[in-house]
Design an enzyme around this catalytic site. Structure first.
Site, PDB file in Angstrom:
ATOM      1  N   CYS A   1     -14.377  -8.496  11.367  1.00  0.00           N
ATOM      2  CA  CYS A   1     -13.529  -7.602  12.608  1.00  0.00           C
ATOM      3  C   CYS A   1     -14.359  -6.638  12.992  1.00  0.00           C
ATOM      4  O   CYS A   1     -14.512  -5.563  13.050  1.00  0.00           O
ATOM      5  CB  CYS A   1     -12.568  -7.026  11.611  1.00  0.00           C
TER       6      CYS A   1
ATOM      7  N   SER B   1     -11.699   2.163  15.557  1.00  0.00           N
ATOM      8  CA  SER B   1     -11.471   0.533  16.220  1.00  0.00           C
ATOM      9  C   SER B   1     -13.035   0.065  17.277  1.00  0.00           C
ATOM     10  O   SER B   1     -12.711   0.467  18.432  1.00  0.00           O
ATOM     11  CB  SER B   1     -10.024   0.334  16.269  1.00  0.00           C
ATOM     12  N   LEU B   2     -13.112  -1.037  16.613  1.00  0.00           N
ATOM     13  CA  LEU B   2     -14.242  -1.271  17.883  1.00  0.00           C
ATOM     14  C   LEU B   2     -13.990  -2.221  18.730  1.00  0.00           C
ATOM     15  O   LEU B   2     -14.265  -1.336  20.350  1.00  0.00           O
ATOM     16  CB  LEU B   2     -15.550  -2.540  17.153  1.00  0.00           C
ATOM     17  N   ARG B   3     -12.148  -2.669  19.230  1.00  0.00           N
ATOM     18  CA  ARG B   3     -11.554  -3.182  19.981  1.00  0.00           C
ATOM     19  C   ARG B   3     -11.262  -1.704  21.256  1.00  0.00           C
ATOM     20  O   ARG B   3     -11.689  -1.758  22.419  1.00  0.00           O
ATOM     21  CB  ARG B   3     -10.354  -3.568  19.312  1.00  0.00           C
ATOM     22  N   ARG B   4     -10.546  -0.869  20.515  1.00  0.00           N
ATOM     23  CA  ARG B   4     -10.552   0.800  20.852  1.00  0.00           C
ATOM     24  C   ARG B   4     -11.948   0.789  21.422  1.00  0.00           C
ATOM     25  O   ARG B   4     -11.894   1.251  23.396  1.00  0.00           O
ATOM     26  CB  ARG B   4      -9.842   1.149  20.567  1.00  0.00           C
TER      27      ARG B   4
ATOM     28  N   VAL C   1      -1.919   7.358   9.714  1.00  0.00           N
ATOM     29  CA  VAL C   1      -1.982   7.515  10.818  1.00  0.00           C
ATOM     30  C   VAL C   1      -1.525   9.344  10.924  1.00  0.00           C
ATOM     31  O   VAL C   1      -2.019  10.104  11.483  1.00  0.00           O
ATOM     32  CB  VAL C   1      -0.187   7.134  11.326  1.00  0.00           C
TER      33      VAL C   1
ATOM     34  N   ARG D   1       0.822  -1.440  -0.254  1.00  0.00           N
ATOM     35  CA  ARG D   1      -0.190  -0.070   0.185  1.00  0.00           C
ATOM     36  C   ARG D   1       0.995   1.558   0.348  1.00  0.00           C
ATOM     37  O   ARG D   1       1.876   1.509  -0.172  1.00  0.00           O
ATOM     38  CB  ARG D   1      -1.230   0.128   1.108  1.00  0.00           C
TER      39      ARG D   1
ATOM     40  N   ARG E   1      -5.006  10.801  10.630  1.00  0.00           N
ATOM     41  CA  ARG E   1      -5.073  11.443  12.103  1.00  0.00           C
ATOM     42  C   ARG E   1      -4.961  12.154  13.032  1.00  0.00           C
ATOM     43  O   ARG E   1      -5.500  12.751  13.580  1.00  0.00           O
ATOM     44  CB  ARG E   1      -5.154   9.589  13.389  1.00  0.00           C
TER      45      ARG E   1
ATOM     46  N   SER F   1       0.680   4.326   1.719  1.00  0.00           N
ATOM     47  CA  SER F   1       0.487   5.273   3.021  1.00  0.00           C
ATOM     48  C   SER F   1       1.865   4.510   3.313  1.00  0.00           C
ATOM     49  O   SER F   1       3.369   3.536   2.995  1.00  0.00           O
ATOM     50  CB  SER F   1      -0.324   4.645   4.591  1.00  0.00           C
TER      51      SER F   1
ATOM     52  N   LYS G   1      -1.667  -7.718  11.431  1.00  0.00           N
ATOM     53  CA  LYS G   1      -2.951  -7.069  12.461  1.00  0.00           C
ATOM     54  C   LYS G   1      -4.285  -6.960  11.244  1.00  0.00           C
ATOM     55  O   LYS G   1      -5.585  -6.601  11.845  1.00  0.00           O
ATOM     56  CB  LYS G   1      -3.066  -5.863  13.494  1.00  0.00           C
ATOM     57  N   ASP G   2      -3.725  -6.310   9.892  1.00  0.00           N
ATOM     58  CA  ASP G   2      -4.888  -6.063   9.305  1.00  0.00           C
ATOM     59  C   ASP G   2      -5.112  -7.016   8.062  1.00  0.00           C
ATOM     60  O   ASP G   2      -5.533  -7.761   7.220  1.00  0.00           O
ATOM     61  CB  ASP G   2      -4.085  -5.007   8.349  1.00  0.00           C
TER      62      ASP G   2
ATOM     63  N   THR H   1     -11.449   7.011  17.551  1.00  0.00           N
ATOM     64  CA  THR H   1     -10.571   5.917  17.242  1.00  0.00           C
ATOM     65  C   THR H   1     -11.896   4.927  16.421  1.00  0.00           C
ATOM     66  O   THR H   1     -13.112   5.402  17.279  1.00  0.00           O
ATOM     67  CB  THR H   1     -10.197   4.985  17.943  1.00  0.00           C
TER      68      THR H   1
ATOM     69  N   ARG I   1     -11.092   7.546  10.264  1.00  0.00           N
ATOM     70  CA  ARG I   1     -10.253   6.952   9.598  1.00  0.00           C
ATOM     71  C   ARG I   1      -9.225   7.196   8.997  1.00  0.00           C
ATOM     72  O   ARG I   1      -8.848   8.723   9.952  1.00  0.00           O
ATOM     73  CB  ARG I   1     -11.397   6.301   8.983  1.00  0.00           C
ATOM     74  N   GLY I   2      -8.531   6.838   8.742  1.00  0.00           N
ATOM     75  CA  GLY I   2      -7.391   7.288   7.283  1.00  0.00           C
ATOM     76  C   GLY I   2      -5.979   6.914   8.177  1.00  0.00           C
ATOM     77  O   GLY I   2      -6.230   6.199   9.153  1.00  0.00           O
TER      78      GLY I   2
HETATM   79  N1  LIG Z   1      -4.764  -0.193  11.652  1.00  0.00           N
HETATM   80  C1  LIG Z   1      -3.885   0.811  10.647  1.00  0.00           C
HETATM   81  C2  LIG Z   1      -2.447  -0.043  11.217  1.00  0.00           C
HETATM   82  N2  LIG Z   1      -2.563  -1.122  10.692  1.00  0.00           N
HETATM   83  C3  LIG Z   1      -1.304  -1.381  11.168  1.00  0.00           C
HETATM   84  C4  LIG Z   1      -1.056  -0.254  12.550  1.00  0.00           C
HETATM   85  C5  LIG Z   1       0.310  -0.359  13.497  1.00  0.00           C
HETATM   86  C6  LIG Z   1       1.128  -0.572  13.454  1.00  0.00           C
HETATM   87  C7  LIG Z   1       1.439  -2.318  13.813  1.00  0.00           C
HETATM   88  O1  LIG Z   1       0.596  -2.877  14.279  1.00  0.00           O
HETATM   89  O2  LIG Z   1       2.068  -3.028  13.242  1.00  0.00           O
HETATM   90  C8  LIG Z   1      -2.296   0.304  12.050  1.00  0.00           C
HETATM   91  C9  LIG Z   1      -2.387   1.771  12.634  1.00  0.00           C
HETATM   92  C10 LIG Z   1      -2.745   2.357  14.463  1.00  0.00           C
HETATM   93  O3  LIG Z   1      -2.910   1.257  14.680  1.00  0.00           O
HETATM   94  O4  LIG Z   1      -2.568   2.750  14.519  1.00  0.00           O
END
Ligand SMILES: NCc1[nH]cc(CCC(=O)O)c1CC(=O)O
Length: 305
Positions: free
Chosen positions: A242, A129-132, A152, A11, A155, A13, A83-84, A127, A149-150
């Site tokens: 997710c 993220s549902l987990r956060r 780093v 990607r 954000r 980013s 994690k993605d 955030t 979203r978006g």
């Molecule tokens: N969701 C996007 C994402 N995927 C991985 C990371 C951070 C790097 C990692 O966990 O390896 C991030 C940014 C974030 O959550 O702040």
């Protein structure tokens, strides 16, 4: 015969490019004479920024275009944040290398407050993220949680523009982008759990090409693979979706693996927690055991199972 060139689909980013460059450097160092190139591309997950990830199709959206590039022979491997990467890979693909893990904690980022406890009543925290969100709700039911979203940089820009009192990001991402100074405090285990696989970089490639897979496997970190395997097995046993808040953190010590897991309900602020230990050759079984304990506590209701 080994290939002379490896092309890395990534990607675009800043974080994705950093991670792909990191892998390229490791491959060049480990295999002198090998040529390594980056093939940057955009994914649907990057382009659709106005909707929560869960509603537009989930994490797989970040992988699809990269996998198509590998299937069409435009790239030999892809680099992802583990994690993605969905618990269940697309058929025909493998993860030949998982790199040593960075700091898996989340970061509390704010321009005015040192930590979660310092936030005033009703503060706005960003955030998506549902987990956060679930962990924030459980710790501080008074906070106003807003979508964010978006990438780093985007954000952080919205935080600096005043749209939030604080945001939560991964420490690993901030460190890789040389933004560790933005970390006001760490949100870390055992109280706060990261996403399964957080802070580990994964290399994905097609199965059935032993030459390529052997070059990539040279970068694998066996200890990281063990711990993230337990976390991902737990996530998979909980449905691997997710759209559900799931946190996991596995440690490897002298006496084996210790896995902590949590499941939250996105709306209610309740968290279910479970933990267990096991021998290091039983990572998958350990993940399933902790998932079973969460289900026994009633996680199915949260998961919509
Ligand atoms: N969701 C996007 C994402 N995927 C991985 C990371 C951070 C790097 C990692 O966990 O390896 C991030 C940014 C974030 O959550 O702040």
């Amino acid at each position: 015969m080994n290939p002379a060139t490896l092309r890395i689909a990534t990607r675009k980013s800043a974080l994705a490019l950093w991670q792909a460059e990191h892998v390229a450097t490791l491959l060049r160092t480990t295999h002198p004479g090998l040529t390594v190139e980056l093939v940057p591309m955009s994914t649907r997950g990057d382009e659709i920024l106005d909707q929560p990830l869960a509603t537009i199709g989930g994490k797989g959206l970040f992988l699809k275009e990269l996998e198509v590039a590998m299937l069409e022979g435009r790239a030999d491997l892809a680099v992802h944040s583990l994690k993605d990467v969905p618990a269940q890979l697309e058929p025909g693909f493998a993860l030949p290398a998982i790199l040593p893990r960075a700091d898996a904690a989340d970061a509390f980022v704010s321009n005015h407050y040192d930590d979660l406890a310092a936030l005033p009543h009703g503060a706005r925290v960003g955030t998506s993220s549902l987990r956060r969100q679930a962990q924030l709700r459980a710790l501080r039911p008074d906070l106003v949680l807003l979508d964010l979203r978006g990438n780093v940089g985007t954000r952080l820009g919205k935080l600096d523009a005043g749209a939030y009192d604080a945001i939560v990001l991964a420490c690993a991402g901030l460190e890789r982008l040389d933004l560790a100074a933005r970390i006001r405090s760490r949100l870390a285990a055992p109280d706060w759990l990261p996403a399964p696989g957080q802070a580990a970089i994964a290399i994905e490639a097609r199965e059935g090409q032993p030459g390529v897979l052997a070059l990539l496997a040279a970068l694998d970190d066996a200890d990281t693979r063990l711990t993230v395997s337990a976390e991902r097995a737990m996530n998979q046993a909980l449905g691997g979706s997710c759209t559900v808040p799931v946190g996991a953190w596995c440690m490897l010590g002298e006496h084996g693996l210790h896995l902590r897991g949590l499941v939250g309900d996105a709306a209610g602020g309740r968290l279910l927690r479970a933990e267990a230990s096991g021998p290091s050759n039983q990572a998958i079984a350990l993940g399933r055991q902790v998932a079973a304990e969460l289900l026994a506590q009633g996680a199915a209701e949260f998961l919509g199972l």
